[in-house]
Design an enzyme around this catalytic site. Structure first.
Site, PDB file in Angstrom:
ATOM      1  CG  ASP A 206       0.518  -4.016  17.160  1.00  0.00           C
ATOM      2  OD1 ASP A 206       0.685  -5.112  17.649  1.00  0.00           O
ATOM      3  OD2 ASP A 206       1.104  -3.014  17.388  1.00  0.00           O
ATOM      4  CG  ASN A 249       3.765   8.221  21.187  1.00  0.00           C
ATOM      5  OD1 ASN A 249       4.286   8.282  20.273  1.00  0.00           O
ATOM      6  ND2 ASN A 249       2.513   8.602  21.312  1.00  0.00           N
TER       7      ASN A 249
HETATM    8  P1  ADP Z   1       0.268   2.026  21.677  1.00  0.00           P
HETATM    9  O1  ADP Z   1       1.372   0.964  22.547  1.00  0.00           O
HETATM   10  O2  ADP Z   1      -1.209   1.934  22.506  1.00  0.00           O
HETATM   11  O3  ADP Z   1      -0.050   1.617  20.243  1.00  0.00           O
HETATM   12  P2  ADP Z   1       1.405   4.323  20.671  1.00  0.00           P
HETATM   13  O4  ADP Z   1       2.417   5.249  21.666  1.00  0.00           O
HETATM   14  O5  ADP Z   1       1.981   3.866  19.655  1.00  0.00           O
HETATM   15  O6  ADP Z   1       0.596   3.226  21.803  1.00  0.00           O
HETATM   16  O7  ADP Z   1       0.251   5.222  20.387  1.00  0.00           O
HETATM   17  C1  ADP Z   1      -0.699   5.901  21.314  1.00  0.00           C
HETATM   18  C2  ADP Z   1      -1.218   7.060  20.562  1.00  0.00           C
HETATM   19  O8  ADP Z   1      -2.521   6.731  19.756  1.00  0.00           O
HETATM   20  C3  ADP Z   1      -1.650   8.221  21.469  1.00  0.00           C
HETATM   21  O9  ADP Z   1      -0.792   9.212  21.993  1.00  0.00           O
HETATM   22  C4  ADP Z   1      -2.794   8.870  20.421  1.00  0.00           C
HETATM   23  O10 ADP Z   1      -2.043   9.707  19.674  1.00  0.00           O
HETATM   24  C5  ADP Z   1      -3.203   7.551  19.953  1.00  0.00           C
HETATM   25  N1  ADP Z   1      -4.503   7.202  20.779  1.00  0.00           N
HETATM   26  C6  ADP Z   1      -4.678   6.166  21.446  1.00  0.00           C
HETATM   27  N2  ADP Z   1      -5.876   5.792  21.961  1.00  0.00           N
HETATM   28  C7  ADP Z   1      -6.626   6.838  21.399  1.00  0.00           C
HETATM   29  C8  ADP Z   1      -8.140   7.484  21.587  1.00  0.00           C
HETATM   30  N3  ADP Z   1      -8.903   6.815  22.345  1.00  0.00           N
HETATM   31  N4  ADP Z   1      -8.472   8.593  20.973  1.00  0.00           N
HETATM   32  C9  ADP Z   1      -7.547   9.279  20.133  1.00  0.00           C
HETATM   33  N5  ADP Z   1      -6.135   8.783  19.839  1.00  0.00           N
HETATM   34  C10 ADP Z   1      -5.750   7.666  20.417  1.00  0.00           C
HETATM   35  P1  NG1 Z   2       2.905  -1.617  20.514  1.00  0.00           P
HETATM   36  O1  NG1 Z   2       2.751  -2.573  21.535  1.00  0.00           O
HETATM   37  O2  NG1 Z   2       1.573  -1.464  19.815  1.00  0.00           O
HETATM   38  O3  NG1 Z   2       3.631  -0.502  20.602  1.00  0.00           O
HETATM   39  C1  NG1 Z   2       4.751  -2.510  18.691  1.00  0.00           C
HETATM   40  C2  NG1 Z   2       4.477  -2.926  17.165  1.00  0.00           C
HETATM   41  C3  NG1 Z   2       4.548  -4.258  16.868  1.00  0.00           C
HETATM   42  C4  NG1 Z   2       5.618  -5.004  17.694  1.00  0.00           C
HETATM   43  C5  NG1 Z   2       5.719  -4.558  19.211  1.00  0.00           C
HETATM   44  C6  NG1 Z   2       6.651  -5.463  19.751  1.00  0.00           C
HETATM   45  C7  NG1 Z   2       3.725  -0.929  15.879  1.00  0.00           C
HETATM   46  C8  NG1 Z   2       2.247  -0.502  15.414  1.00  0.00           C
HETATM   47  N1  NG1 Z   2       3.360  -2.040  16.670  1.00  0.00           N
HETATM   48  O4  NG1 Z   2       3.661  -2.632  19.274  1.00  0.00           O
HETATM   49  O5  NG1 Z   2       4.379  -4.401  15.432  1.00  0.00           O
HETATM   50  O6  NG1 Z   2       6.712  -4.970  16.894  1.00  0.00           O
HETATM   51  O7  NG1 Z   2       5.781  -3.269  19.254  1.00  0.00           O
HETATM   52  O8  NG1 Z   2       6.759  -6.850  19.706  1.00  0.00           O
HETATM   53  O9  NG1 Z   2       4.628  -0.566  15.526  1.00  0.00           O
END
Ligand code: ADP
Ligand code: NG1
Length: 479
Positions: A206, A249
């Site tokens: 990512d 999450n």
């Molecule tokens: P993703 O797959 O989108 O990376 P995660 O569950 O790993 O999802 O992370 C999502 C978290 O990132 C949210 O719960 C929040 O804490 C943070 N986040 C995402 N977008 C925003 C935003 N626009 N402003 C602040 N925090 C954000």
């Molecule tokens: P997302 O989709 O952002 O939760 C996560 C991991 C990637 C990869 C994918 C599965 C993080 C920040 N991102 O992505 O590195 O392993 O899952 O392909 O941990």
């Protein structure tokens, strides 16, 4: 547009391009309006003007799921949705964070005492990961303070990498405030490592695509060392993202880290089976490299070395000749140790390894088909995407009923292939759709998946959209 790109820092590296900056008046019209609004909000919030803005995109992974942390190449592209931050450096050594979305409350902390709470993945902690990563890289103990207003358009917890876009954006904000130089590769590696502070043990996909993306091309991303190759997607195909509207999450649950640990354990057991020095091995790719065999041969090795019944912690310990305590403290990560000590964990090592080696092979096949572009390119790519989804669903068990239903719906209405994208257990699908079928595809999927009579979904215009490869992170200077 955009206008001429100027190198942001002097001493442009010939090998690794550095981050670049645009005057924000040169930004795309849609971004220009957003920058204007952000500037107004910043002024009413902090009573001063931002000095610069940073944008980092989210991504869609076209193929190659859950293999980056096993050392294997992935094939994502950046999307238009992003995190945008307006920034003003201040002399107080205090970090003030605010967000345009009222769901994310204001946060302030001393810039020299950064604490990231792994047990509560609150939004500001993702910012702090990027901030701390840069701080540590340069070995700085006392950082300058700043006022930051964050604006995000990536649906959170939906597999489009909103978290990493925030970490990367914060990393580039911090680098810019410091006036320091780093290549995009260095930035990506620092941010990939520092996102681990939130508790998830992801690979570097990512963060790499957020910095290294280029408009118009998907990228094959290879690791150790990090490098990218352009992959030209077929012109007759459109990639469509559809959100299942189920949020997951990663940092708030242990699903993700359990898979990382299962892959680590599978690598150790395979290494031991093949009489390799297993204790230093962490990734499935290392086993393949040490054995010097193909991915297809690795699929045969797992048939001999692993059984399809789940492994208990005791069986793993017996096989490796280690104690349960060693397993807990030296191999498992904190949020998987808890489940383990409660005796709740079983490890499906055969299934996880089978997914990883077969998915790694699909990524290479996908790239080859894009390069060779035979007449039936879209069909062949679609088949690989369908196989990828099946493997994620059955071998890796990272799908969910809503994602499976959405994938079926997309295929029913004209997608040649459809799969979950990102970590899974919710979030989005990506489908390959012949360009001439796009209008009917969008209309039919919208009706079949989003217009449910029970009102159980909360779709918006971000829930179903066609996407193209976008550019990577940028700094916009106030002009
Ligand atoms: P993703 O797959 O989108 O990376 P995660 O569950 O790993 O999802 O992370 C999502 C978290 O990132 C949210 O719960 C929040 O804490 C943070 N986040 C995402 N977008 C925003 C935003 N626009 N402003 C602040 N925090 C954000
Ligand atoms: P997302 O989709 O952002 O939760 C996560 C991991 C990637 C990869 C994918 C599965 C993080 C920040 N991102 O992505 O590195 O392993 O899952 O392909 O941990």
């Amino acid at each position: 547009m955009p206008g001429t790109l100027e190198p942001y820092h002097s001493g442009e590296s010939k090998v690794q391009p550095r981050t670049r900056s645009l005057s924000w008046r040169e930004a795309l019209p849609v971004l220009h309006d957003r920058l204007l609004k952000l500037k107004e909000m910043f002024t009413s919030k902090f009573g001063s003007l931002p000095k610069f803005y940073v944008r980092a995109p989210g991504r869609v992974n076209i193929i190659g799921e859950h293999i980056d942390y096993c050392g294997y190449s992935v094939l994502p592209m950046a999307i238009e949705q992003d995190i945008l931050i307006a920034v003003e450096p201040v002399k107080t050594h205090t970090l003030h964070l605010a967000n345009t979305n009222p769901l994310y409350p204001d946060f302030s902390t001393s810039a020299s005492n950064i604490q990231i709470d792994k047990t509560k993945p609150l939004w500001h902690n993702y910012f702090l990961c990027g901030f701390k990563g840069i701080q540590e890289h340069f070995g700085l103990s006392k950082l300058t303070g700043m006022n930051c207003l964050v604006d995000g358009t990536i649906p959170p917890s939906s597999g489009l990498s909103s978290s990493s876009a925030l970490v990367c954006c914060a990393g580039l904000v911090t680098l810019t405030v410091l006036g320091m130089n780093l290549s995009k590769v260095e930035l990506a590696e620092i941010c990939a490592k520092s996102e681990h502070y939130i508790g998830t043990e992801g690979g570097g996909m990512d963060q790499s695509i957020s910095f290294l993306a280029e408009e118009g091309t998907a990228k094959l991303i290879e690791f150790n060392p990090l490098r990218t190759t352009d992959v030209k997607l077929p012109s007759g195909a459109v990639f469509v993202i559809a959100n299942s509207c189920v949020e997951m999450n990663k940092a708030a649950t242990s699903h993700f880290n359990i898979r990382v640990m299962e892959c680590r354990l599978a690598a150790k057991l395979l290494a031991k089976y093949k009489n390799l020095q297993w204790d230093g091995i962490l990734r499935l790719e290392e086993v393949q490299t040490k054995l010097g065999v193909s991915l297809e041969e690795m699929l045969l090795v797992i048939e001999d070395a692993l059984h399809s019944e789940p492994y208990s912690p005791e069986e793993i310990c017996r096989y490796l000749g280690i104690s349960l305590e060693d397993l807990q403290t030296q191999i498992l990560s904190p949020n998987t140790q808890d489940g383990e000590s409660a005796g709740m964990l079983i490890f499906k090592l055969y299934q996880r390894a089978k997914h990883v080696y077969s998915e790694a092979a699909r990524v290479l096949q996908f790239k080859k088909i894009c390069e060779e572009a035979p007449d039936n390119t879209i069909q062949l790519l679609g088949e690989l995407m369908n196989q990828s989804h099946m493997s994620c669903r059955d071998m890796y068990e990272c799908s969910c009923p809503e994602l499976d239903q959405l994938v079926d719906t997309c295929r029913k209405f004209g997608a040649q292939g459809s799969r979950l994208t990102g970590a899974g257990w919710g979030g989005c699908t990506v489908s390959i759709v012949p360009a001439d079928k796009l209008p009917s595809f969008l209309a039919n999927v919208h009706e079949a998946y989003y217009q449910r009579s029970d009102g159980s979904l909360a779709p918006n215009k971000q829930s179903l959209f066609a996407t193209k490869p976008g550019g990577g992170a940028l700094v916009f200077l106030e002009a």
